[in-house]
Design an enzyme around this catalytic site. Structure first.
Site, mmCIF file in Angstrom:
data_model
loop_
_atom_site.group_PDB
_atom_site.id
_atom_site.type_symbol
_atom_site.label_atom_id
_atom_site.label_comp_id
_atom_site.label_asym_id
_atom_site.label_seq_id
_atom_site.Cartn_x
_atom_site.Cartn_y
_atom_site.Cartn_z
ATOM 1 N N GLN A 44 -10.067 82.967 86.483
ATOM 2 C CA GLN A 44 -11.119 81.958 86.612
ATOM 3 C C GLN A 44 -11.431 81.351 85.245
ATOM 4 O O GLN A 44 -11.361 82.036 84.232
ATOM 5 C CB GLN A 44 -12.372 82.570 87.232
ATOM 6 C CG GLN A 44 -12.172 83.079 88.649
ATOM 7 C CD GLN A 44 -11.853 81.961 89.634
ATOM 8 O OE1 GLN A 44 -12.230 80.808 89.442
ATOM 9 N NE2 GLN A 44 -11.144 82.311 90.700
ATOM 10 N N TYR A 73 -3.403 87.725 97.408
ATOM 11 C CA TYR A 73 -3.344 86.799 96.266
ATOM 12 C C TYR A 73 -4.234 87.376 95.160
ATOM 13 O O TYR A 73 -5.107 86.697 94.607
ATOM 14 C CB TYR A 73 -3.821 85.402 96.642
ATOM 15 C CG TYR A 73 -3.197 84.825 97.897
ATOM 16 C CD1 TYR A 73 -1.922 84.269 97.877
ATOM 17 C CD2 TYR A 73 -3.894 84.841 99.102
ATOM 18 C CE1 TYR A 73 -1.362 83.734 99.040
ATOM 19 C CE2 TYR A 73 -3.352 84.314 100.261
ATOM 20 C CZ TYR A 73 -2.085 83.754 100.227
ATOM 21 O OH TYR A 73 -1.536 83.232 101.374
ATOM 22 N N GLU A 94 0.117 90.819 95.202
ATOM 23 C CA GLU A 94 0.288 89.666 94.315
ATOM 24 C C GLU A 94 1.782 89.391 94.128
ATOM 25 O O GLU A 94 2.552 90.312 93.837
ATOM 26 C CB GLU A 94 -0.374 89.930 92.958
ATOM 27 C CG GLU A 94 -0.102 88.903 91.892
ATOM 28 C CD GLU A 94 -0.463 87.487 92.308
ATOM 29 O OE1 GLU A 94 0.383 86.582 92.126
ATOM 30 O OE2 GLU A 94 -1.587 87.280 92.817
ATOM 31 N N ASP A 140 -7.752 85.075 98.047
ATOM 32 C CA ASP A 140 -8.049 83.992 97.095
ATOM 33 C C ASP A 140 -6.773 83.178 96.924
ATOM 34 O O ASP A 140 -6.092 83.275 95.906
ATOM 35 C CB ASP A 140 -8.507 84.598 95.758
ATOM 36 C CG ASP A 140 -8.932 83.540 94.751
ATOM 37 O OD1 ASP A 140 -8.973 82.347 95.119
ATOM 38 O OD2 ASP A 140 -9.193 83.901 93.590
ATOM 39 N N CYS A 167 -10.466 77.273 96.536
ATOM 40 C CA CYS A 167 -10.669 76.276 95.476
ATOM 41 C C CYS A 167 -10.461 74.859 95.999
ATOM 42 O O CYS A 167 -10.446 73.903 95.217
ATOM 43 C CB CYS A 167 -9.745 76.554 94.285
ATOM 44 S SG CYS A 167 -7.989 76.481 94.659
#
Length: 211
Positions: A44, A73, A94, A140, A167
């Site tokens: 972030q 993720y 991931e 995410d 996002c």
């Protein structure tokens, strides 16, 4: 020649970053934890925004000690680390090699946290086919979203809560439709403005099985 000063410098290409001076990884501190973030790993953009997302994810997940949690993720393990600190048994998935290495570093020493380097769609497909269940799922995804197939397969894992960090509002809307069609209700969605004076907005959405 390298630029003057003693700042770390790395050559970032298609593979693993090559450190030319110092260590190109940085340490970000969020929610009382330190996170190693390598040059090619996503994190972030600011600690205040990351803190806000962590608080919302923890509130939405509402984990109990011993809960099985899938963190999809997972990046460098931001959410996995704080969920494990709550006593959850976390599997962080991931696909990016550098981020997965960072996640292993950041989750090192936690008996109830594991990092799996894999494409989430493939991992979830296998887990659903094997009849695995998770109490809570946190995802995410990248800007394009998770996609209809992943949403359907996540629903087959039968979590009591699914927390979606987005996002891109359009991608969230598409995936929300997929989750609703798969038997989940949108409980709430909280926007987080990390990018002032831009159209970009983060949203933490919480889903639960339809009643």
């Amino acid at each position: 020649p390298l630029p003057p000063g003693d700042a770390a410098v790395a050559l970032v290409g298609a593979g693993k970053p090559v450190d030319l001076r110092g260590d190109s990884a940085v340490v970000e501190r969020v929610a009382g934890f330190a996170f190693r973030v390598s040059a090619t790993s996503f994190f972030q953009p600011g600690p205040a925004g990351a803190e806000a997302l962590v608080r919302l994810v923890l509130a939405g997940a509402a984990v109990a000690e011993g809960d099985r949690v899938l963190d999809g993720y997972a990046g460098v393990g931001l959410f996995a680390r704080v969920l494990a600190a709550e006593g959850a048994h976390v599997t962080a998935v991931e696909a990016h090699g550098g981020a997965a290495r960072d996640a292993r570093h950041n989750l090192d020493g936690l008996a109830h946290a594991a990092v799996v380097r894999a494409d989430l769609a493939r991992f979830v497909r296998g887990a659903a086919a094997a009849g695995e269940r998770f109490d809570v799922v946190v995802i995410d995804p990248p800007r394009r979203g998770a996609g209809e197939d992943v949403c359907r397969q996540l629903a087959q894992l039968a979590p009591r809560r699914l927390v979606y960090v987005s996002c891109d509002p359009a991608a969230l809307a598409r995936d929300a439709r997929g989750l609703v069609d798969a038997g989940y209700d949108l409980v709430r969605a909280t926007p987080v403005d990390q990018f002032a004076q831009t159209a970009a907005i983060e949203t933490v959405a919480v889903f639960a099985p339809a009643r």
